[in-house]
Design a protein around this motif. Structure first.
Motif, PDB file in Angstrom:
ATOM      1  N   SER A   6      12.698  13.474   8.519  1.00 33.76           N
ATOM      2  CA  SER A   6      13.314  14.731   8.435  1.00 33.76           C
ATOM      3  C   SER A   6      14.287  14.551   9.686  1.00 33.76           C
ATOM      4  O   SER A   6      14.327  13.844  10.480  1.00 33.76           O
ATOM      5  CB  SER A   6      12.515  16.137   8.699  1.00 33.76           C
ATOM      6  OG  SER A   6      11.760  15.843   9.831  1.00 33.76           O
ATOM      7  N   GLU A  17      13.378  16.289  -2.010  1.00 34.19           N
ATOM      8  CA  GLU A  17      14.237  16.333  -0.914  1.00 34.19           C
ATOM      9  C   GLU A  17      14.635  17.892  -0.480  1.00 34.19           C
ATOM     10  O   GLU A  17      14.755  18.803  -1.271  1.00 34.19           O
ATOM     11  CB  GLU A  17      15.608  15.819  -1.378  1.00 34.19           C
ATOM     12  CG  GLU A  17      16.695  15.525  -0.339  1.00 34.19           C
ATOM     13  CD  GLU A  17      16.310  14.443   0.333  1.00 34.19           C
ATOM     14  OE1 GLU A  17      15.549  13.522   0.085  1.00 34.19           O
ATOM     15  OE2 GLU A  17      16.712  14.233   1.732  1.00 34.19           O
ATOM     16  N   ALA A  28      17.519  18.612   7.159  1.00 35.28           N
ATOM     17  CA  ALA A  28      17.084  18.009   5.984  1.00 35.28           C
ATOM     18  C   ALA A  28      15.752  17.229   5.991  1.00 35.28           C
ATOM     19  O   ALA A  28      15.323  16.791   7.108  1.00 35.28           O
ATOM     20  CB  ALA A  28      17.754  16.569   5.440  1.00 35.28           C
ATOM     21  N   HIS A  40      16.275   6.739  -3.146  1.00 34.46           N
ATOM     22  CA  HIS A  40      15.742   8.291  -2.624  1.00 34.46           C
ATOM     23  C   HIS A  40      16.590   9.379  -3.132  1.00 34.46           C
ATOM     24  O   HIS A  40      17.525   9.183  -3.827  1.00 34.46           O
ATOM     25  CB  HIS A  40      15.717   8.113  -1.150  1.00 34.46           C
ATOM     26  CG  HIS A  40      17.050   8.088  -0.540  1.00 34.46           C
ATOM     27  ND1 HIS A  40      17.508   7.859   0.798  1.00 34.46           N
ATOM     28  CD2 HIS A  40      18.425   7.701  -1.077  1.00 34.46           C
ATOM     29  CE1 HIS A  40      18.738   7.701   0.993  1.00 34.46           C
ATOM     30  NE2 HIS A  40      19.223   7.595  -0.129  1.00 34.46           N
ATOM     31  N   THR A  41      15.733  10.532  -3.110  1.00 34.91           N
ATOM     32  CA  THR A  41      16.163  11.885  -3.679  1.00 34.91           C
ATOM     33  C   THR A  41      17.393  12.312  -2.665  1.00 34.91           C
ATOM     34  O   THR A  41      18.119  13.368  -2.891  1.00 34.91           O
ATOM     35  CB  THR A  41      15.517  12.747  -3.959  1.00 34.91           C
ATOM     36  OG1 THR A  41      14.380  12.890  -2.726  1.00 34.91           O
ATOM     37  CG2 THR A  41      14.674  12.559  -5.287  1.00 34.91           C
ATOM     38  N   SER A  42      17.558  11.593  -1.364  1.00 37.93           N
ATOM     39  CA  SER A  42      18.669  12.025  -0.557  1.00 37.93           C
ATOM     40  C   SER A  42      19.827  12.177  -1.256  1.00 37.93           C
ATOM     41  O   SER A  42      20.858  12.794  -0.809  1.00 37.93           O
ATOM     42  CB  SER A  42      18.647  11.299   0.563  1.00 37.93           C
ATOM     43  OG  SER A  42      17.361  11.192   1.179  1.00 37.93           O
ATOM     44  N   LEU A  53      17.112  20.598   1.909  1.00 33.38           N
ATOM     45  CA  LEU A  53      18.298  20.747   2.463  1.00 33.38           C
ATOM     46  C   LEU A  53      18.812  22.099   2.967  1.00 33.38           C
ATOM     47  O   LEU A  53      18.699  22.861   2.004  1.00 33.38           O
ATOM     48  CB  LEU A  53      19.565  20.020   1.712  1.00 33.38           C
ATOM     49  CG  LEU A  53      21.009  20.090   2.504  1.00 33.38           C
ATOM     50  CD1 LEU A  53      21.108  19.133   3.493  1.00 33.38           C
ATOM     51  CD2 LEU A  53      21.886  19.798   1.436  1.00 33.38           C
ATOM     52  N   GLN A  64      21.326  15.559  -1.656  1.00 26.01           N
ATOM     53  CA  GLN A  64      21.994  16.269  -0.559  1.00 26.01           C
ATOM     54  C   GLN A  64      23.526  16.191  -0.764  1.00 26.01           C
ATOM     55  O   GLN A  64      24.386  17.064  -0.687  1.00 26.01           O
ATOM     56  CB  GLN A  64      21.836  15.672   0.693  1.00 26.01           C
ATOM     57  CG  GLN A  64      20.371  15.803   1.141  1.00 26.01           C
ATOM     58  CD  GLN A  64      20.284  15.224   2.684  1.00 26.01           C
ATOM     59  OE1 GLN A  64      21.306  15.080   3.325  1.00 26.01           O
ATOM     60  NE2 GLN A  64      18.874  14.743   3.134  1.00 26.01           N
ATOM     61  N   GLY A  73      12.416  15.067   3.732  1.00 27.88           N
ATOM     62  CA  GLY A  73      12.147  14.213   2.374  1.00 27.88           C
ATOM     63  C   GLY A  73      10.562  13.839   2.416  1.00 27.88           C
ATOM     64  O   GLY A  73      10.523  12.288   2.341  1.00 27.88           O
ATOM     65  N   GLN A 104       9.713  11.708  -4.891  1.00 25.30           N
ATOM     66  CA  GLN A 104      10.168  12.395  -3.622  1.00 25.30           C
ATOM     67  C   GLN A 104      10.439  13.992  -3.762  1.00 25.30           C
ATOM     68  O   GLN A 104      10.827  14.419  -5.047  1.00 25.30           O
ATOM     69  CB  GLN A 104      11.172  11.817  -3.107  1.00 25.30           C
ATOM     70  CG  GLN A 104      11.027  10.463  -2.393  1.00 25.30           C
ATOM     71  CD  GLN A 104      12.301   9.908  -1.574  1.00 25.30           C
ATOM     72  OE1 GLN A 104      13.148  10.224  -1.750  1.00 25.30           O
ATOM     73  NE2 GLN A 104      11.770   8.873  -0.639  1.00 25.30           N
TER      74      GLN A 104
END
Ligand code: DAH
Length: 340
Positions: free
Chosen positions: A286, A214, A308, A172-174, A216, A177, A310, A212
């Motif tokens: 989120s 993300e 956050a 994931h693109t988290s 933040l 963050q 996503g 994705q």
């Protein structure tokens, strides 16, 4: 002396007749008329001959020099004329009216189009666009995001691990963050569009690669109201109309509370195939950033809070452009791509 003069004159004529380019001509000028050239050399021999001979050959040498200079000037003019002719010929051959039918024109991929649009929306709200690597560490993908080692997302079936089992293709693109919080001090407001990869079987709505985006936001006193206001502004701009949101509890280890945000279907009033007759479409996970995540990334959770979110960029692109099969997006099929 006379023979020498004759030889020089003959050689000069041969050389200058062989000149084709400006550069050739410059070589000839340097060879004969240059400061250390043939003529300077010839003049310097005058001092070694008798006064009578000097009277004859001195003027002859000067004449030779004038002759060479004139021929050199003539040649410059000739080369310039030839060049102009060539240019005129070339431009006469260039037919602006020529029409080549059936040429393929490139176009931007739907991912590029939607990414540009989403970036513009968030930039207008003061967000920056961040980036991060697709090859990640366990720490950035899981550990720092409060994903314990027994979390199902770590299972071998979900994740592409590298043979060293230390690095992986981000799921994931988290991850961005974590990287952003570690390298910046609040306030932070970023989005990160990018690829995510999971070891999934492919069908019309799943692929092992998808996109994705993300989001933040970290500052003091950030609330769920702030999160929902930003998401609503984003979706309204993206779909060009004011949409109702529906918020449900959802679990993601890196947020507390965690929320699932659905939007009213932008395409119908009574139910359609896109919303499967429900009038709602599920859009994103989120929540408020978990204090453990803030701590792990060097931010004091007693001072700062944040949200956050996503959404799947692939899913948004499919919705916005009415694409029914994810495989089309990744196929490179011209018939599909040329519509955009
Ligand atoms: N990373 C989650 C996923 O891939 C999506 C997500 C959920 C991102 C909640 C978030 C969030 O930032 O707060 O499924």
């Amino acid at each position: 002396m006379q023979n020498k003069i004759n030889d020089i004159q003959k050689n000069f004529h041969i050389d200058i007749n062989n000149v084709v380019t400006q550069q050739d001509l410059e070589f000839v000028r340097i060879k004969y008329l240059g400061r250390q050239g043939v003529l300077t050399d010839l003049m310097s021999t005058l001092k070694d001959i008798s006064a009578d001979e000097k009277r004859i050959f001195g003027p002859l040498c000067n004449q030779l020099k004038i002759e060479f200079q004139n021929l050199h000037l003539e040649k410059i003019a000739k080369l310039e004329q030839e060049e102009a002719l060539l240019l005129a010929k070339k431009s006469a051959l260039f037919d602006v009216s020529i029409n080549k039918p059936n040429q393929l024109h490139g176009s931007l991929h739907p991912y590029t189009l939607i990414t540009q649009e989403i970036e513009d929306i968030f930039i207008s709200m003061g967000f920056a666009v961040a980036d991060g690597p697709e090859l990640e560490t366990d720490f950035h993908n899981f550990g720092a995001l409060n994903i314990p080692s027994d979390h199902p997302a770590r299972a071998e079936s979900d994740t592409f691990w590298l043979p060293d089992l230390k690095r992986l293709l981000r799921t994931h693109t988290s991850t961005v963050q974590v990287r952003t919080m570690k390298n910046n001090t609040p306030p932070i407001a970023i989005i990160c569009p990018g690829r995510a990869l999971r070891n999934e079987a492919t069908d019309a709505s799943h692929d092992f690669m998808f996109m994705q985006i993300e989001g933040l936001y970290i500052d003091k006193n950030v609330s769920v109201a702030n999160l929902l206001a930003v998401i609503k502004e984003f979706l309204d701009k993206l779909f060009g109309k004011s949409l109702k949101l529906r918020v449900r509890p959802g679990f993601f280890p890196f947020v507390e509370p965690g929320l699932e945000v659905d939007a009213e279907c932008p395409f119908c009033k009574t139910g359609c195939s896109t919303c499967k007759g429900t009038r709602w479409i599920e859009l994103m996970g989120s929540g408020l950033v978990h204090p453990n995540v803030l701590k792990e990334c060097g931010i004091d959770p007693t001072i700062y809070s944040g949200f956050a979110f996503g959404p799947g960029l692939t899913r948004l692109a499919m919705l916005k452009y009415h694409i029914t099969d994810i495989r089309l997006l990744h196929s490179g099929k011209i018939e599909f791509l040329k519509q955009f």
